[in-house]
Design a protein around this motif. Sequence first.
Motif, PDB file in Angstrom:
ATOM      1  N   GLN A 119       7.392   5.545   4.962  1.00  0.00           N
ATOM      2  CA  GLN A 119       6.605   5.181   6.123  1.00  0.00           C
ATOM      3  C   GLN A 119       5.881   3.858   5.898  1.00  0.00           C
ATOM      4  O   GLN A 119       5.660   3.421   4.762  1.00  0.00           O
TER       5      GLN A 119
ATOM      6  N   SER B  47       2.770   3.231   6.543  1.00  0.00           N
ATOM      7  CA  SER B  47       1.462   3.459   5.923  1.00  0.00           C
ATOM      8  C   SER B  47       1.577   3.565   4.401  1.00  0.00           C
ATOM      9  O   SER B  47       0.677   3.132   3.673  1.00  0.00           O
ATOM     10  N   THR B  48       2.694   4.130   3.936  1.00  0.00           N
ATOM     11  CA  THR B  48       2.896   4.222   2.489  1.00  0.00           C
ATOM     12  C   THR B  48       3.005   2.837   1.868  1.00  0.00           C
ATOM     13  O   THR B  48       2.402   2.552   0.818  1.00  0.00           O
TER      14      THR B  48
ATOM     15  N   TRP C  21      -0.515   1.220   1.803  1.00  0.00           N
ATOM     16  CA  TRP C  21      -1.366   1.682   0.705  1.00  0.00           C
ATOM     17  C   TRP C  21      -0.872   1.146  -0.636  1.00  0.00           C
ATOM     18  O   TRP C  21      -1.682   0.771  -1.504  1.00  0.00           O
TER      19      TRP C  21
END
Length: 753
Positions: free
Chosen positions: A177, A179-180, A183
Amino acid sequence: DGSRSGGSAAAAAADPAERAETVGFNVPPDRLEAYMDNSYARVEARIQPFVSRVVARLGFEDVSADMVVLRELRKLQLFSVFLDLIISVVLVVVGALLMLLVHALLVVSVEARGFELAVLRLLGVGRPGIARILVAQAVSMSIPAFVLGLAAGKVCSDAVLRTLGDIIGTQISPRMQVSTLGWAAAMGLVVPVFAGALPVRAAVAGSLSEALNLRRSKVTAVKVTVERNRAGRPPAGLTTAGVVLVTLGTAIYYLFPKALLDSDLSLLLSVLFGLLLGMLYGLTLLSLNLERPLEILFARTCLWWNGSAARALMLKNLIAHRVRNRKTTIMYALSLGFIIFIVVTVTLQLVTFQFAEQQRKGTVLRLQCPMYDTLGPALAAIDELKSDPSESGILDTAYVTFPLRDVLRLRATRLATLGRVFQADQMVYGVSPNFFRVVLPGFLAVAEWPSGAGAGGPDLDEALYSARGSQSVILGSLYRSTMALTTESTFLLELLPPVPPGTPTDGQLPVKQFRLRPLAFLDGLAGLTMSRYPEKSSQDALVSIPTLLRLAAAAGVDSLSWRPEEVPIRWVMFRPVNDSDAALALAKRRIMGVAGISGSCRVQDLRDNIKVLSVALDAMDLLGSGTTSIALVISLASLSSSMYANIQEQSKEMGILRALGARRPYLVRVLVLEAVTLVVCASCMGLLIGTVVAFTVTAQRSLFTQLPLPFDFPWPVMEWLLPSALLSALAAALLPAAGLLRQRISRLLRALF
């Protein structure tokens, strides 16, 4: 036989579509993708429009929709939200630890290259150029780690998702994803840049003459700071802190009531997450203020056998290295507190799910039958099971009837005050006299019960079968506040009949009313819903089985003439001899072997519900172990770098002490004691931080779930964690100290002459 064969032929020739009672619909492919989100609200927002379109095509008046998958996911909503909170804490704390580690490594590098950087400045390289060199060094250390970590994380996540897919019988998309990646980029690229800000500033702001002076010791036990009063220019640090705190306070002051009004659990826990980080920051500052007293206390109580000279030298070393040791202290305290928090919260997830299932089921084993299929003569055989516990594995049995609403085919049963100012829907169950002794202990929380105040008073369930109990009901303690009830007051139980077809909307239907009194108020109970919080708006009420039959008779049902086997029993609760697999398997065989129990009845085993999330809980356990290992490795790296820099700074002092007659083992012991004292005091502060945070999270979780969740300190983890911390302290100090002191005295003192 002829009529039977004719009926079978007619059934075979009938159209199945005309006999169907339930029709299932699935969302369009990819079906699994619609549910792959950690937010229940977002999943519900995707599914509800699809269901609305289907129901609109079929006709709202003709069908009733039941979103089965969403109903099951809703049970795990709180579980998912708290898991998201745990992962957020993991990311923030690991990011802070990585920032401190990179900062410590850059500080050591800048101090080791101080002379080289000073020479570059002499050759004309400006301060911006020095800053770019150091920032490039920080980024160069992080880019290979970022690439390798991303590749390793992709391989591990693919393996885990493949294993989970094989277990649950479906394929989970291994797509990474966005978002992964975000981060990972923040951890690998942004954190080193921010971590290098202070070392870079110290390198370009330092005095050039001090950097070129190799004869002067880098150890400063006394530091004098002169500040200039700059009129009209506020301090940058205090201004920034004030702006940040005002912003956070304003956001929390607005978002907290907004989350309550919108019933947005995710937003509410996000606000609580911010408060948790603030509490963690405050505990860290508090622990730093306790650092020096703890060091002195540990030296005087635990190191008394080393002699006053060694202790004094060790304490002075701690003062001289206080700035660098403070970073190590923060890292060790945060790491240990983080480990305690992770272990407690991961265990709490498992305990919460187990407690929720126990509270919902009431017992480990229970027999459930449909409304139309009474147990009949099987009740006597079921009672016989407890006569020989060694053969049946069952100590006792209790009975719970169907609610009064279902027995009488009512529209609703509700409570009301005498003036009917307040009304609340209520499910009224009849229970046997031993109900509270059969259900699982630990969930019963009595808020008010005058009958049980004295010694030797009747048990709570037996009190229902007393003279007062025949006119009484056991209620949830919510109604003590909403209806202003006490055990001496009375209320109305209203029975609302179903609305006949063709009845006008404003037509008044007859309502049966019964005047009863509360026998007791409960904050919690296993098997049924009782609470003191309004979140449980529809709660259950308990009466004796004779009282239930009397209410049914007064409502027009000839229930008083029912034989015992005609009483509509919903659940038969079983109390097994013990909770071992062998005893429960024996009890299940004996229950299903009772004559008269139809195939529509089934034995519900609590263990089957707990096994559903065993894979997810094992994955959480793996997450906790992985983050614990990462925190320990980061702390060990920080301690090693700090002790190496401390020992190298003291090379001249070590040479002077050796020239004055101090032996190598004595000096090695002083340096090792410094590391041990530092780690022990940091561990004590970490225990304080972790225990306070974990206890607070446990109390909050107990409040949200309304379950009696215990706080279990992770003693087994501490049994190997604290010795590991001491061994790491020994290794971090012993190896550099032994290597330095193996050098000749002349080599150690060479920089002085």
